[in-house]
Enzyme design. Structure first.
Site, mmCIF file in Angstrom:
data_model
loop_
_atom_site.group_PDB
_atom_site.id
_atom_site.type_symbol
_atom_site.label_atom_id
_atom_site.label_comp_id
_atom_site.label_asym_id
_atom_site.label_seq_id
_atom_site.Cartn_x
_atom_site.Cartn_y
_atom_site.Cartn_z
ATOM 1 N N HIS A 112 -18.872 55.623 23.627
ATOM 2 C CA HIS A 112 -18.854 55.670 22.165
ATOM 3 C C HIS A 112 -17.728 56.511 21.589
ATOM 4 C CE1 HIS A 112 -22.499 53.572 20.805
ATOM 5 N NE2 HIS A 112 -23.054 53.979 21.928
ATOM 6 N N LYS A 135 -21.433 60.561 5.878
ATOM 7 C CA LYS A 135 -21.427 60.527 7.339
ATOM 8 C C LYS A 135 -21.350 61.956 7.860
ATOM 9 C CE LYS A 135 -17.819 57.920 7.107
ATOM 10 N NZ LYS A 135 -17.575 56.773 7.951
ATOM 11 N N ARG A 136 -21.480 62.105 9.157
ATOM 12 C CA ARG A 136 -21.339 63.424 9.769
ATOM 13 C C ARG A 136 -20.005 64.041 9.364
ATOM 14 N NH1 ARG A 136 -19.281 64.581 15.049
ATOM 15 N NH2 ARG A 136 -19.272 62.344 15.489
ATOM 16 N N LYS A 191 -13.086 62.477 10.818
ATOM 17 C CA LYS A 191 -13.615 61.548 9.806
ATOM 18 C C LYS A 191 -12.965 61.776 8.441
ATOM 19 C CE LYS A 191 -18.043 60.922 12.205
ATOM 20 N NZ LYS A 191 -18.028 59.464 12.401
ATOM 21 N N THR A 193 -20.590 52.306 11.898
ATOM 22 C CA THR A 193 -21.548 51.295 11.435
ATOM 23 C C THR A 193 -21.827 51.453 9.942
ATOM 24 O OG1 THR A 193 -23.387 52.709 12.159
ATOM 25 C CG2 THR A 193 -22.685 50.949 13.659
ATOM 26 N N LYS A 251 -22.749 48.617 6.864
ATOM 27 C CA LYS A 251 -23.860 48.708 5.913
ATOM 28 C C LYS A 251 -23.360 48.595 4.481
ATOM 29 C CE LYS A 251 -26.177 51.694 9.196
ATOM 30 N NZ LYS A 251 -25.788 52.971 9.782
#
Length: 825
Positions: A365, A553-554, A559, A661, A665
């Site tokens: 991952h 998100k985290r 990110k 993901t 969504k």
């Protein structure tokens, strides 16, 4: 009124029957009149009714698998981010509307009962939510597949924001019990840690005896995983660590002291107490490693015991059992299965290895080195003496194979070794001991093959394959956005619920003004609902007519929430300089948790909240710009945010996000993506067309070029761009109402550490692309057409399709017909 599905039991056959059953069950469970019902007591009652309703289907599903000798897959994951289950289970039973109407007639709000359920504290991010979506698809597609995880007493943490900073509180999600679980103490197994291994010759072979070990009892708790209206109920088995009573005396130092016994008991129970304990200390690292072995040992002992009871032997095990390890956390499944086959079943090495390799498959991952786990040998070997012996033998045999495959001097033995430089390399063990290694997006898989795992791809090219991640479209559209789901069904019929690729039929309506208007009204209703929630939780008012630009998100440097924050500071500067600046009003919405020991990520949260305070309080700009950070991001909060989003921020550094993901969504709910060509964004762009997504920034190849060859100096880049230099210096020059040292770590990451994730390098292109996005949003017809095309193409990212590929190409498990399933129930 929607009836319950065919085969449903008496509780949900009709509204009147449901009302009678509900009142009866409520009074029996709580010993009080229905007029005294609370939201929690209604939730508990409904949960128990669903449990009782599916019990026969649960039994018959397992019976069907046994009688048909079905090959079953067991999905091992350290996380299962389930969210709340009541609404999802009622939906899958076909009883959601019936319950809503029936309770309403009793004067009870179903929505309040749904809100009373705590989010299960069994996961944190995309890894766990992916596992939950996969379980949903397995059951809904009638595939024999089950989850295997840990029953954490506490989740990661409950996030609170105090003075703009993250504060971690205990996530005590089991405080009121868990209505969905069934404790099965009769199926408990013993997991052993520490001790020593005694070796002797017995019957012409070496026998290994584990002695003087600490023992913990792994007790299973089973949760039903209910398929969508197909009578299939699979199982999520969660393991809880409990002390073995006799070992409290044997294993405890000074067992004559009650305090010592209690402390020893708590030390054993800590194995399943907390999701992701702090691993900054040696003690924390040992606990994490114990958790990983606890999961795989308990799970495999249970699976092999059930198999042997059925078939009398573990020969042929891989023909009827598939074990999938979700990232490197459960990779000790490989040596543990070898231990069971060699030590307990007395198989030879070669036979045990063939069974193990053909049983186990592995999903990678990440491309981040921090997540490719390695463990010090001096920590690993004392915790698992027998497992370490087996890993050492796997490593020895693999090195021998390398020497045979490559001429002397070309084997790259040390870089490929499983044990090297005093560490056990878990990803290497996973590759060597699995028959399949898959990435989770096309780009990610190519990076694995050409860069991160190139040395292994040269040896095992047939093992590597891609399985792009997917999401449960039933959970994230049918349940989370019922208004849009109803419109989709009204427009193209209900077939998309079982066949998500049929969402593509919406393409016929993408340019239809009447349909566009209906989609717009749905989005506005969702935005109004989210605006109300924001007001309740933060005190800030936001304009539903503004662009709802969302990044949830985290919190992590790669990110790049920081990129978004610097953009906001840039926009604020421009608006202060030019109050009449033409700009589409924006509401930037953030959510996400930072790991407690990740100082940079926690500073980014503080920065976002500081910007929110400054901007939202400034009357000069707050009609055009608002910033919101919603604390304690969770699945249930995501189900409120995602349907209301106009823009989906997927802006990770190219080559760093394996898939993502959240991007799927958001597109399923009609948000338009702004993002880099990273992870699954590449495939989303390919599906919707570059004209229906906003792409910016460096490519993965360009990022890698800079990493390998240099050529980027962030300080020089900053000096050449006065606007960028301004926002960077505002972090530390007293412009913001915090101490000058408050954001020093952020400033250091951008300048002194040369901007590892290319935040500044990508900022100009990001600003220009955001400007284009704002201009596009003003053309309502064009924007709605883009939105509808995103919804239409989202079906190809359903976890149903992903799981179908796993089942056919990796696990070799077969789907059985719904008719057979119904007959079995």
């Amino acid at each position: 009124m929607k009836k319950a599905v065919k085969g449903a039991g008496s509780m949900f056959k009709s509204k009147e029957q449901f009302k009678r059953n509900f009142v009866q069950n409520f009074e029996q469970m709580h010993g009080k009149d229905i007029n005294a019902a609370t939201a929690d007591s209604v939730y508990q009652t409904l949960g128990m009714m669903v449990r009782n309703e599916v019990a026969a289907q649960w039994i018959s599903t397992n019976r069907f698998y046994r009688e048909n000798e079905a090959k079953e897959v067991y999905y091992f994951s350290m996380e299962f981010l389930l969210g709340r289950l009541l609404e999802n289970n009622l939906l899958n039973l076909g009883a959601l509307n019936l319950c809503r109407e029936g309770l309403s007639e009793l004067g009870i709000s179903l929505d309040e009962a749904l809100a009373a359920e705590p989010d299960a504290g069994l996961g944190n991010g995309g890894l766990g939510r992916l596992a939950a979506c996969f379980l949903d698809s397995l059951a809904s597609m009638g595939l024999p597949g089950h989850g295997c995880g840990i029953r954490y007493r506490y989740g990661l943490f409950q996030q609170a924001i105090s003075d703009g900073a993250q504060v971690e509180l205990p996530e005590d999600w089991l405080r009121g019990g868990n209505v969905w679980e069934t404790r099965r103490p009769e199926e408990a197994v013993e997991v052993r840690f520490g001790g020593r291994v005694r070796v002797e010759q017995a019957g012409g072979r070496l026998a290994f005896h584990h002695e003087d070990y600490d023992s913990v009892l792994a007790v299973p708790y089973d949760l039903p995983v209910i398929g969508y209206q197909n009578s299939t109920v699979n199982t999520l088995r969660l393991w809880s660590a409990e002390p073995v009573l006799i070992d409290l005396k044997r294993g405890c130092p000074n067992p004559g002291s009650y305090r010592n016994v209690v402390e020893y008991k708590h030390r054993l129970e800590a194995i399943s107490e907390l999701l992701y304990p702090d691993d900054s200390s040696r003690k924390g690292k040992a606990l994490r490693l114990q958790q990983q072995y606890f999961l795989v040992s308990a799970g495999l002992q249970s699976i092999t015991a059930a198999y042997k009871k059925r078939y009398g032997t573990l020969k042929g095990f891989s023909d009827r059992v598939a074990v999938h390890i979700n990232d490197t956390h459960p990779v000790l499944a490989i040596p543990e299965l070898m231990r069971i086959l060699i030590d307990d079943e007395e198989m030879g090495w070669d036979e045990a290895w063939e069974i193990t390799e053909q049983t186990i498959s592995y999903t990678n991952h990440t491309t981040l080195s921090e997540a490719l786990e390695t463990w010090p040998v001096d920590l690993f070997a004392p915790l698992f003496p027998r497992i370490y012996q087996i890993v050492s033998e796997i490593d020895r045999r693999f090195r021998s194979e390398l020497s045979r495959l490559f001429p002397a001097g070309r084997s790259k033995e040390q870089s490929r070794a499983i044990i090297a430089d005093g560490h056990v390399k878990m990803a290497h063990l996973a590759v060597v001991g699995s028959h399949s290694i898959n990435g989770v997006s096309r780009l990610h898989t190519e990076i694995l093959k050409q860069r991160e795992m190139k040395d292994f791809f040269e040896i095992y090219p047939a093992k590597f394959n891609n399985k792009t991640n997917g999401i449960s479209h039933r959970r994230w559209l049918l349940q989370a956005n019922s208004l849009l789901a109803a419109l989709v069904t009204e427009t193209i019929g209900p077939d998309w619920i079982g066949a998500p690729e049929k969402l593509a039929r919406l393409l016929e309506y993408a340019g239809d003004p009447a349909f566009q208007d209906k989609v717009f009204r749905v989005k506005q209703q969702n935005k109004i609902a989210l605006a109300k929630l924001i007001r309740e939780r933060s005190g800030w008012s936001v304009d539903p007519d503004s662009i709802f630009d969302v990044q949830v998100k985290r919190i992590h440097a790669y990110k790049r929430q920081l990129l978004n924050a610097l953009q906001i500071l840039y926009l604020y500067n421009r608006l202060c300089e030019e109050p009449d600046l033409e700009m589409t009003p924006r509401t930037f919405i953030f959510g996400g948790k930072a790991f407690p020991n990740y100082a940079l990520a926690k500073q980014i949260i503080k920065l976002i909240n500081t910007l929110a305070l400054v901007i939202n309080s400034d009357r000069r700009v707050n009609d055009k710009l608002k910033v919101i950070f919603l604390e304690n991001y969770s699945v249930s909060l995501a189900e409120k945010i995602i349907p209301a989003a106009d823009v989906s921020e997927q802006i990770s550094t190219a080559g760093k996000e394996a898939s993502g993901t959240g991007n799927m969504k958001f597109m399923l709910n009609g948000a338009v993506t702004i993002g880099t060509m990273d992870g699954a964004n590449v495939e989303i762009a390919g599906a919707v067309g570059r004209e229906n997504i906003f792409i910016f920034g460096l490519s993965a190849e360009e990022v890698m070029h800079y990493h390998r060859r240099g050529g980027y100096c962030s300080a020089e880049f900053c000096a050449r761009n006065p606007r960028i230099k301004e926002v960077v210096e505002q972090l530390v020059n007293g412009f913001l109402p915090v101490s000058r040292e408050q954001f020093a770590l952020i400033h250091e990451s951008l300048i002194a550490s040369n901007d590892e994730y290319f935040v500044l390098k990508d900022l100009p292109d990001y600003l220009q692309t955001q400007k284009l996005l704002g201009q596009t949003f003003r053309d309502r017809r064009h924007w709605l057409e883009m939105s509808i095309k995103n919804i239409a193409h989202a079906g190809c990212f359903s976890s149903d399709l992903t799981i179908a590929n796993y089942a056919a190409e990796i696990w070799k498990v077969n789907r059985f017909s719904k008719e057979k399933s119904a007959a079995g129930s």
